[in-house]
Motif scaffolding. Sequence first.
Motif, short mmCIF file in Angstrom:
data_model
loop_
_atom_site.label_atom_id
_atom_site.label_comp_id
_atom_site.label_asym_id
_atom_site.label_seq_id
_atom_site.Cartn_x
_atom_site.Cartn_y
_atom_site.Cartn_z
N ALA A 11 8.47 10.00 23.98
CA ALA A 11 8.33 11.28 23.27
C ALA A 11 7.10 11.26 22.37
CB ALA A 11 9.59 11.55 22.44
N LEU A 12 6.89 10.15 21.69
CA LEU A 12 5.72 10.03 20.81
C LEU A 12 4.43 10.11 21.61
CD1 LEU A 12 4.91 9.55 17.83
CD2 LEU A 12 4.77 7.11 18.38
N ASN A 13 4.39 9.48 22.77
CA ASN A 13 3.21 9.55 23.63
C ASN A 13 2.91 11.01 24.00
OD1 ASN A 13 3.08 6.77 23.56
ND2 ASN A 13 4.00 6.48 25.58
N GLU A 14 3.95 11.74 24.34
CA GLU A 14 3.78 13.15 24.70
C GLU A 14 3.25 13.95 23.52
OE1 GLU A 14 3.74 16.74 26.72
OE2 GLU A 14 3.79 14.67 27.43
N MET A 15 3.78 13.69 22.33
CA MET A 15 3.33 14.41 21.14
C MET A 15 1.87 14.12 20.83
SD MET A 15 6.63 14.16 18.59
CE MET A 15 5.98 15.36 17.42
N CYS A 16 1.48 12.87 21.00
CA CYS A 16 0.09 12.49 20.73
C CYS A 16 -0.86 13.08 21.77
CB CYS A 16 -0.04 10.96 20.67
SG CYS A 16 0.71 10.25 19.19
N ASN A 17 -0.39 13.24 22.99
CA ASN A 17 -1.19 13.92 24.01
C ASN A 17 -1.37 15.39 23.64
OD1 ASN A 17 -1.56 11.67 25.64
ND2 ASN A 17 0.27 12.08 26.88
N ILE A 18 -0.32 16.01 23.15
CA ILE A 18 -0.40 17.41 22.72
C ILE A 18 -1.39 17.55 21.56
CG2 ILE A 18 0.91 19.25 21.56
CD1 ILE A 18 3.33 18.36 23.26
N LEU A 19 -1.41 16.55 20.68
CA LEU A 19 -2.35 16.56 19.56
C LEU A 19 -3.79 16.39 20.03
CD1 LEU A 19 -2.71 16.69 16.49
CD2 LEU A 19 -2.22 14.23 16.39
N GLY A 20 -3.95 15.90 21.25
CA GLY A 20 -5.30 15.76 21.81
C GLY A 20 -5.86 14.36 21.73
N ASN B 174 0.86 -1.18 0.00
CA ASN B 174 0.00 0.00 0.00
C ASN B 174 0.90 1.24 0.00
OD1 ASN B 174 -1.60 2.22 0.80
ND2 ASN B 174 -3.02 0.93 1.93
N ARG B 175 1.02 1.89 -1.15
CA ARG B 175 1.94 3.03 -1.27
C ARG B 175 1.53 4.18 -0.36
NH1 ARG B 175 2.88 5.95 -5.57
NH2 ARG B 175 0.89 5.53 -6.56
N GLU B 176 0.24 4.41 -0.23
CA GLU B 176 -0.21 5.50 0.64
C GLU B 176 0.24 5.26 2.08
OE1 GLU B 176 -4.38 7.48 2.30
OE2 GLU B 176 -4.40 6.30 0.44
N ARG B 177 0.18 4.01 2.51
CA ARG B 177 0.64 3.70 3.87
C ARG B 177 2.15 3.90 3.98
NH1 ARG B 177 -1.90 1.85 8.09
NH2 ARG B 177 -0.80 0.82 9.80
N CYS B 178 2.87 3.56 2.94
CA CYS B 178 4.33 3.79 2.94
C CYS B 178 4.64 5.27 3.10
CB CYS B 178 4.94 3.27 1.64
SG CYS B 178 4.98 1.47 1.48
N ILE B 179 3.90 6.13 2.41
CA ILE B 179 4.10 7.57 2.52
C ILE B 179 3.88 8.02 3.96
CG2 ILE B 179 3.23 9.84 1.81
CD1 ILE B 179 2.52 8.53 -0.92
N LYS B 180 2.80 7.53 4.56
CA LYS B 180 2.49 7.91 5.96
C LYS B 180 3.58 7.44 6.92
CE LYS B 180 -2.57 7.99 5.58
NZ LYS B 180 -3.83 7.40 6.10
N ILE B 181 4.03 6.21 6.73
CA ILE B 181 5.09 5.68 7.61
C ILE B 181 6.35 6.52 7.47
CG2 ILE B 181 6.62 3.72 8.03
CD1 ILE B 181 4.31 1.86 7.24
N ALA C 139 -4.04 10.70 16.32
CA ALA C 139 -2.95 10.36 17.22
C ALA C 139 -2.74 8.84 17.27
CB ALA C 139 -3.23 10.90 18.62
N ALA C 140 -3.84 8.10 17.30
CA ALA C 140 -3.75 6.64 17.33
C ALA C 140 -3.11 6.11 16.04
CB ALA C 140 -5.14 6.03 17.51
N GLU C 141 -3.43 6.75 14.91
CA GLU C 141 -2.85 6.34 13.63
C GLU C 141 -1.34 6.59 13.61
OE1 GLU C 141 -3.68 6.88 8.85
OE2 GLU C 141 -4.06 8.58 10.18
N ILE C 142 -0.93 7.74 14.13
CA ILE C 142 0.51 8.05 14.19
C ILE C 142 1.23 7.02 15.05
CG2 ILE C 142 2.20 9.71 15.09
CD1 ILE C 142 0.25 11.93 14.21
N GLN C 143 0.65 6.68 16.19
CA GLN C 143 1.24 5.67 17.08
C GLN C 143 1.37 4.32 16.35
OE1 GLN C 143 2.41 5.62 20.20
NE2 GLN C 143 1.46 7.24 21.41
N GLU C 144 0.32 3.94 15.66
CA GLU C 144 0.31 2.66 14.96
C GLU C 144 1.36 2.61 13.85
OE1 GLU C 144 -2.66 0.66 11.75
OE2 GLU C 144 -3.60 1.20 13.66
N LEU C 145 1.43 3.68 13.06
CA LEU C 145 2.39 3.73 11.96
C LEU C 145 3.82 3.69 12.48
CD1 LEU C 145 0.63 6.52 9.87
CD2 LEU C 145 0.88 4.14 9.15
#
Length: 256
Positions: free
Chosen positions: A162-171, A123-130, A176-182
């Motif tokens: 650090a990622l957890n903190e960033m996702c908390n800042i994002l709300g 999935n190229r779109e997923r590759c871009i996101k990762i 945020a869950a997608e960023i964590q998963e990727l």
Amino acid sequence: MAAVKPCSSSSPHTLYRYLTNPQRIHRPCLFKLPFNSHDRKLRSVRCQTPEFEPKRSAVSSDVTEATSSCSSCIDFLTLCHSLKTTKRKGWVNHDIKGPESIADHMYRMAIMALIVGDLPGINRERCIKIALVHDIAEAIVGDITPSDGVPKVEKTRLEQAALNEMCNILGGGMRAAEIQELWREYEDNASLEANLVKDFDKVEMILQALEYETEHDKVLDEFFLSTAGKFQTDIGKSWAAEIIARRNSRLAKKLN
């Protein structure tokens, strides 16, 4: 609804009493109004208070939620600014002037995912996101390289925090869950897409090394040696081979 008797008079005082009567809310009334001074025919006029009232609390809640969401997004993006300004440490350690930033590196990896041909099961779109999130935690922890002597387990722990903190800042929420998963998918090398983006990470690095060798007349062997034999995909292997062939050609010309 109980029947309402018509008003007995069309005088202004009667009309005023009707209009100011609190019991009239949502209750229809018929009152007599002269058509004109020459024609004493009476016209029945129906008056009724509009039933629609805006739900102020719901509107206010939506505005507050939207404001909060916008605020969280801008806070998150402001934090990501450091990805644009933090230079990649490997190049700094080799005294490269004006080296690329973390964001520069991730951007070209995303471009790689965009232009690569269609591949079975990828999935190229997923590759871009990762590619766009794989180093995002470095907005807080910075670029930790092997030369720093930080064990991989500890590096992963720092970046996860650090990622957890960033996702908390994002709300929190879906994005945020997608960023964590990727990020976790890339970190664990857990999919075909992650395999390919891992290769893009190395390809981008050796391509940048070749460009700095050419621009600054340097020899940056360690970047090529550290990636040799570590490509997982056919695309990664073929792109790396093309870069190495161009490097060898350049080095051969320098010797002649």
